[in-house]
Each structure stands twice: as C-alpha cells, then as structure tokens.
Design an enzyme around this catalytic site. Structure first.
Site, PDB file in Angstrom:
ATOM      1  CD  GLU A   1      20.215 -23.876 -15.647  1.00 13.69           C
ATOM      2  OE1 GLU A   1      19.049 -24.132 -15.812  1.00 13.69           O
ATOM      3  OE2 GLU A   1      21.062 -24.493 -15.106  1.00 13.69           O
TER       4      GLU A   1
ATOM      5  CG  ASP B   1      -0.019  -0.008   2.777  1.00 10.04           C
ATOM      6  OD1 ASP B   1       0.583   0.852   3.031  1.00 10.04           O
ATOM      7  OD2 ASP B   1      -0.311  -1.151   3.127  1.00 10.04           O
TER       8      ASP B   1
END
Ligand code: DGJ
Length: 730
Positions: free
Chosen positions: A615, A535
C-alpha cells in the site's frame, strides 16, 4: 468596449464575448431590464416589452392614461417594494415617517475602466482581466435615498458581477428590511432550476426542478452558507443538458444567511432575486451612511451546464481565489484527524511525519486538539493557547522537528466558536451570542462567539496571530462546526439586533483579512464540518475548502460532482482516507480512493504507519501521478461525462488542458455488474484533428473518434474499481 450607453434610445449595452445584457431607462426614468442571454450585438431588445392593460396591475401616476404600462408586468432591473410591482422585490425599506414605499428613478451613470471593489466584503478581483464597471445611480427624490447599481463586465470570461450600494441622504434613519444584490427578469421562456441541497456529510446534491407557478426559494438562515442549500442557482432551458442549451448561473458571493427567490409571474415571465436573507434581517441606515450588498456573479452559457461550470471555474480560480495559487503548487498534505482524532502526542505526530515524508507527502496538518484542555469536543474552544504538555514542548519545537523531517506544517483552528467549559467563556460569557435570560441552543457542546463585536475580533486576531507567528506555520485549516442560533448581541443596542447576522459575517471576513495580511505566508483551507461554508465569499480568503466530512470515495464522487457545477476542483479539499471508511464502513480499493481524491487538492487522512508495504508503494505512485497531472487537474477544463440517471453504475469525468494536448480521463464503477454492459464514454473538448496516444497501452485515437465514437472500457470487475487514463497528443 464592453459597456456602452446608447443615448438616443437610453439603453445600456453590456457585452461579453458570448453574452449580451441590456437595460433601458423608460419614459418616466425607471430602469427596466431588456435582455440577458446569447450575444445579440447591438440589437435593441426593447421590442420584447409588450404592454397590456391587466386587471389589478396599476399604473404609475404619470402614466395613468396609459393603462397598459405597469410596474407589475414590465421587467424591472431592481424591483422595489410598495409602488405596484407585486412580484418578489429586491429592496424593502421603512422610511423615517414610517412609510414603506420607495420609488427609484434614474439619476446618472458612469462607466469606469477596471473593476469596482466593495468595502468590507469579498469581491471578484480584476487580476489583469479585460473588465469595465458600470455604475447606475437611482434615487428616490422624496426620501433622499440613493441606490447605486454596480456591474462588473468581464468581457473575455462571460461573467457579469453585480452589487448594490445604498446611501441615506435623508434627515433620519431608514430601516432596510431587504436589500438584494441582484434582480433578474426574464420576460419569456420555459426554465428549469438546478439547485444544490444537502446535509452534513452529503453536501451539494443536484436537484433539477421546473420553474412552477409559485415562488420557489433556496435559502439558508443558519448563519453560514450551509451544507443544506448552497448560494448558487442555475436557471436553464428545459432542453439544456451538460453540453448544449442555454444556462444562467446566479452565484452569491456571501458566507452567511442567503436567499434566492424565483417567481413565475402572471405574464409567464420569471424573476430571480438573490441576496442576504431578509428573514430576521433589519439594518438601520443612519444619515449619510452607506450599506454595501454582497456581490453576485452572473454567467450565461449556450454550451450547456459544462460550459456554464467552466465559466465559473475560471473566474473563481483566476479572480476570486488568491491569484498567486494559479502558479504556486500547493503541498500534498497529511491531516492527522482521521488518523488519531484527539488521541495524539508528539511521538505519534513525528512518526506520522516520518512515514509521510518517505511516501512523498509534503505537509503535516495538525487538526483539532492542540490547545487549551481540548482532548475531546466538549471543551477548550476559545482558549487558543498551545497545550505544551500534549505536544511535548512548544509548538515551535514541534514544527521545527517536522520541518527537519522535510515536511511543512499546517494547523487547525475554529475561531468563531467557544465552549462553555473554557477559560474564555468563564471570563467573557457576554462574548457568546445568546439572549441574556434564555438557555442557548448548544451544538457539539459549543456556542458561537459574537463576531459583530470589535473586541471579540481583536481578541481572536491577537491570540491567533501570536500562535501563527510562534512557529513556522504555512497553512491554516479554519473550521466552523455548528449552525448559528440565538442571534442576540449583548454589545449592540436593541435596534441593532437585526444587523447581527450580517455583522457576524463582516467580522469573520475582517479577521481572515487581517490574519492573511499579517501572515502573508499562510494559506487558509476553509472548512465548516466539511463543506458547510462552501461559497465564493469564503474563497476570496481561503483558496481551498474541505469539501465534506464524508471521505468515502464513492460518496465523494457525488459530492465533488455536485460541487463542480459551481466551483473548480482546485478549491475542493479531498483526501485519501482509511478503508473501511470511518463514515460509511465501506471498503474501497486504494487506487479508487486515489483517483477520486486527486480530483481536488490532494492529500491523505489516515494512519499510514498501519499500511502494508504494498500500500505504501501504491501511495508513492499516486503521489508521482498527482505531480505529473497537477497543472492539468488544477487549471485544465473539467468536464462531467456521465449522468447518473442514464449510466447509474459508473461515473466518469475528464480534464483537458487549454491547448487540448493532454487529457486525463477518470472513471469509477460504483455498482459492478455480472456479465454487464461495458462502461463507455464520449470524451469532450478534444481537438478533433489531433492524434491522441493513451499512455498505458500506447494505442492511438483521433480526437474526433474519441468524441464521436467514444471510448469503451470493456468489462471491469471487482469492488468499486477505478480507471485513470492519460492521453497526450503525439
Ligand atoms: C470538522 C472537520 O470537518 C474535520 O475535518 C475535523 O477538522 C473536525 N471538525 C475537528 O473537530
């Protein structure tokens, strides 16, 4: 001038670049709302009020011979309980004499250069913006109650903030049973509500529903803003879409129990009231005391939902989050949580750090499990003492070694919680929220500390400040892993028990504020089991928030997209995690995980030592890309390009820099098809006349072509493939 008072007509005019907000003081001193919407310059909008004698809608005594004038049908700027406005109210009190009516009339106003602040609460900062404040004071002369309505008008940001301060000038205590931060009346229009619901691991899902003939409520009573209902609501025209149409945002800047009510009334008008959730709330306002209601951030856009989101992204980035992070690059981090969970020691952490350094990662964050007897999630919370046995020495030794490897260091904490199995609880059981005679609800085997107590806040400040100062810590991940229950404080008297939930939030804000002031070098990443406290209030203290505990890239697309309606990507903590994913067991390509995590504050959360060389090379190139696109992603305009209802098998989004010279287009195919349709998007926000070069192919396109003709990706195959295309103006 963005705020003007028209003395002749008693009208307040608030103007931003693209919106107008109007109120008037009516014939008997009541403040009425006239208009909020697209700019109408200085037009007097009071003609919109139509009076009509409606049964059961009474009249103020002074106007008893004008039976058309009713508080029940006129748009009120701050509607109060008990005097004939039967719609949802913003303010409800119990007076000294037990009466429950309050009648607020205009007393005075002032217009101030700059932006007001609120005591003990987060607020939208001025930070160099063109902003004026209007304060309108209303009073109930009989009760001696004054209500100040605050308006912060951010002219070039199309933002109006609102807050309310109530003062008691009576001779005894007044009980506040509801004090909303804003009330907004729309006299006409057919609207939809968009709200953001969810659950742990699936926050801020988007639901669009019509405003119906009842009272619709978006609320949390969990002691936190919650995974379940975010304190942000959009009201938009039925025809509004991502790019066109009128949309209003109502965002409460608060991290505790909240409530937004939307009511369509008998005249077809719509009212929105937002603020602290009044359920179980009661505040004793003593003589000469003031109560500050949290701020609400309002915005209006005629450029649809993308336009509205961009207004919020800008104000949150520039005026809510600490503005220094607009210019400081935040580190790419590796968090050990999904790499080790509680099972780590010094050797594992140093190995992770060394591997991370080789890939270009810049900070190691040590998550849960470094303190007390915390080797699982059943014990230890509250004992903020470093477990030197587990860390193979002091925290400072560990951090020094990590710094020597070339990485910064961040640390996880969860201050507001306590386990029963902890030294803190054994010493201070009365510090937990719980009724003395009742067994409390436990969640993750933990209880909640009583943050309304000064001694609790002081204890937490002392021990956390000590830990932070004991080593070179530059980042704090501040977690909060349960909903609050058994809200009873053993410290405050019986009358104050209705205040505890709000005092709890104020205690958290105070602790964050004090720790930041005492340790200006740290950056806080908010977290509440992922995005349970996402928020605008928490963003005042923590520049970024861990968006969700669900790190599956495909689920994250929905979560991050939902979050983007109100909050900028620069606030969304987002990491590349292992495949198969730990929450869903889904397998996704590393490239796709990178593309999704990059639309946030980028990081990694997996055991990189287990990755193949190929990777690792891919991670190096992801990191190089993120550096290249950093400012474009963090500060550029963000556009949602697809709608899952019409393009159910792929999602695309885009960043465009302020000068429209650079564009980053992202697309993920979420449901691959055999011999399927081509994924296709129309780009947005480009300069129509510029020539854009797509970097990987060298192909050139005009801005107008990409926006009107669109871009087709051709057939894309494989498991959850992603594309990331960078266009630059030649
Ligand atoms: C919940 C958080 O969201 C996770 O990332 C992790 O920090 C755990 N808590 C640790 O307990």
């Amino acid at each position: 001038m963005s705020v003007v008072f028209d003395k002749i007509n008693n009208i307040f005019l608030l103007e931003t670049d693209k919106s107008t907000y109007q109120m008037r003081i009516n014939e008997i001193g009541i403040l009425e709302h006239l208009y909020y919407g697209a700019k109408v310059y200085k037009s007097d909008m009071s003609y919109l009020i139509i009076d009509c004698d409606r049964g059961f809608s009474g009249n103020p005594y002074e106007l008893k011979d004008h039976r058309g004038i009713s508080m029940d049908t006129r748009p009120n700027e701050y509607s109060v309980a008990g005097i004939g406005d039967y719609r949802v109210n913003a303010l409800s009190v119990v007076n000294v004499d037990g009466s429950r009516s309050i009648d607020l009339r205009y007393k005075k106003h002032c217009i101030i250069e700059g932006k007001y602040r609120l005591k003990g609460l987060p607020y939208v900062r001025e930070n160099g913006s063109k902003v004026q404040t209007l304060v309108i004071t209303l009073e109930d002369r009989l009760l001696g109650i004054e209500v100040e309505l605050y308006y912060g008008v951010f002219e070039d940001k199309d933002i109006i903030t609102r807050s309310v301060v109530i003062s008691n000038k009576n001779s005894g205590t007044v009980k506040l049973q509801k004090i909303a931060s804003a009330c907004l009346d729309f006299s006409y229009g057919q609207y939809d509500i968009i709200h953001f619901y969810g659950r742990h691991c699936m926050e801020r899902m988007v639901e669009r529903i019509p405003v119906t003939n009842n009272i619709q409520v978006v609320a949390s009573g969990r002691g936190m803003s919650s995974h379940h209902h975010n304190p942000f609501v959009i009201l938009c025209d039925k025809s509004a879409n991502e790019d066109t149409g009128a949309a209003y945002g109502v965002m409460l800047m608060y991290s505790g129990n909240h409530r937004t009510e939307i009511e369509m009334d008998q005249t077809g008008g719509v009212r929105i009231v937002t603020g602290i959730n009044n359920e179980k709330f009661e505040w004793n306002l003593g003589v000469n005391e003031k109560f500050y209601a949290p701020e609400t951030i309002l915005s209006f856009s005629e450029d649809g939902l993308n336009g509205l989101s961009q207004n919020y992204h800008r104000i949150l980035r520039e005026n809510v989050c600490d503005p220094k992070y607009q210019k400081i690059k935040r580190p790419i981090l590796i968090n050990n949580w999904e790499a080790t969970y509680f099972d780590f020691d010094k050797t594992k952490l140093l190995t992770l750090a060394k591997e991370a350094k080789q890939l270009g990662i810049e900070m190691l964050v040590l998550d849960d499990g470094w303190f007390g007897k915390r080797n699982d999630d059943n014990r230890g919370l509250g004992d903020w003492v470093v477990n030197e046995e587990k860390l193979g020495g002091t925290l400072s030794n560990l951090v020094d070694e990590i710094n020597k490897i070339g990485l910064k260091f961040g640390l996880w904490i969860e201050p507001e919680m306590v386990n029963e199995d902890s030294d803190l609880y054994r010493k201070h059981p009365e510090w937990a929220l719980r009724e003395p005679e009742r067994e409390p609800i436990v969640s993750r085997n933990q209880l909640v500390l009583d943050m309304s107590r000064e001694d609790v806040v002081e204890y937490l400040f002392e021990c956390l400040d000590k830990v932070i100062k004991s080593a070179n810590i530059e980042y704090i991940k501040w977690d909060f892993n349960r909903s609050v229950s058994n809200v009873f404080s053993n410290y405050h008297n019986l009358e104050k028990q209705g205040e505890i939930s709000h005092r709890f939030v104020l205690g958290t804000y105070e602790l964050m504020d004090r720790l930041l002031k005492a340790n200006p070098k740290i950056m806080i990443e908010g977290c509440a089991g992922g995005g349970g406290r996402y928020d605008a209030g928490i963003l005042f203290y923590s520049t970024q928030i861990w968006c969700s505990d669900d790190t599956d890239a495909i689920e994250r697309i929905k979560i991050q997209k939902g979050t983007s309606y109100g909050y900028p990507v620069s606030t969304m903590g987002s990491h590349v995690s292992a495949s198969p994913n730990h929450q869903t067991m889904r397998t996704t390509p590393l490239h796709t995980r990178g593309v999704v995590a990059m639309s946030g504050t980028f990081g990694y959360e997996l055991d990189i030592a287990k990755l193949s060389n190929a990777e690792k090379e891919e991670i190096k190139s992801q990191i190089a890309d993120f550096h290249k696109y950093y400012w474009l992603i963090q500060n550029g305009k963000y556009y949602r390009l697809t709608d899952e209802h019409t393009e159910a098998y792929y999602t695309a989004w885009e960043f465009v820099d302020e000068s429209q010279k650079e564009v980053l287009l992202n697309l993920v195919v979420t449901h691959v098809q055999a011999n399927g349709k081509y994924p296709f998007v129309k780009l947005k926000g480009l300069n129509p006349d510029s020539m854009y070069v797509e970097e990987s192919s060298g192909k050139k396109y005009t801005g107008i072509a990409l926006m009107k003709g669109g871009y087709s990706f051709g057939i894309i195959q494989g498991d959850y493939p992603a594309m990331q295309l960078h266009f630059v103006v030649e």
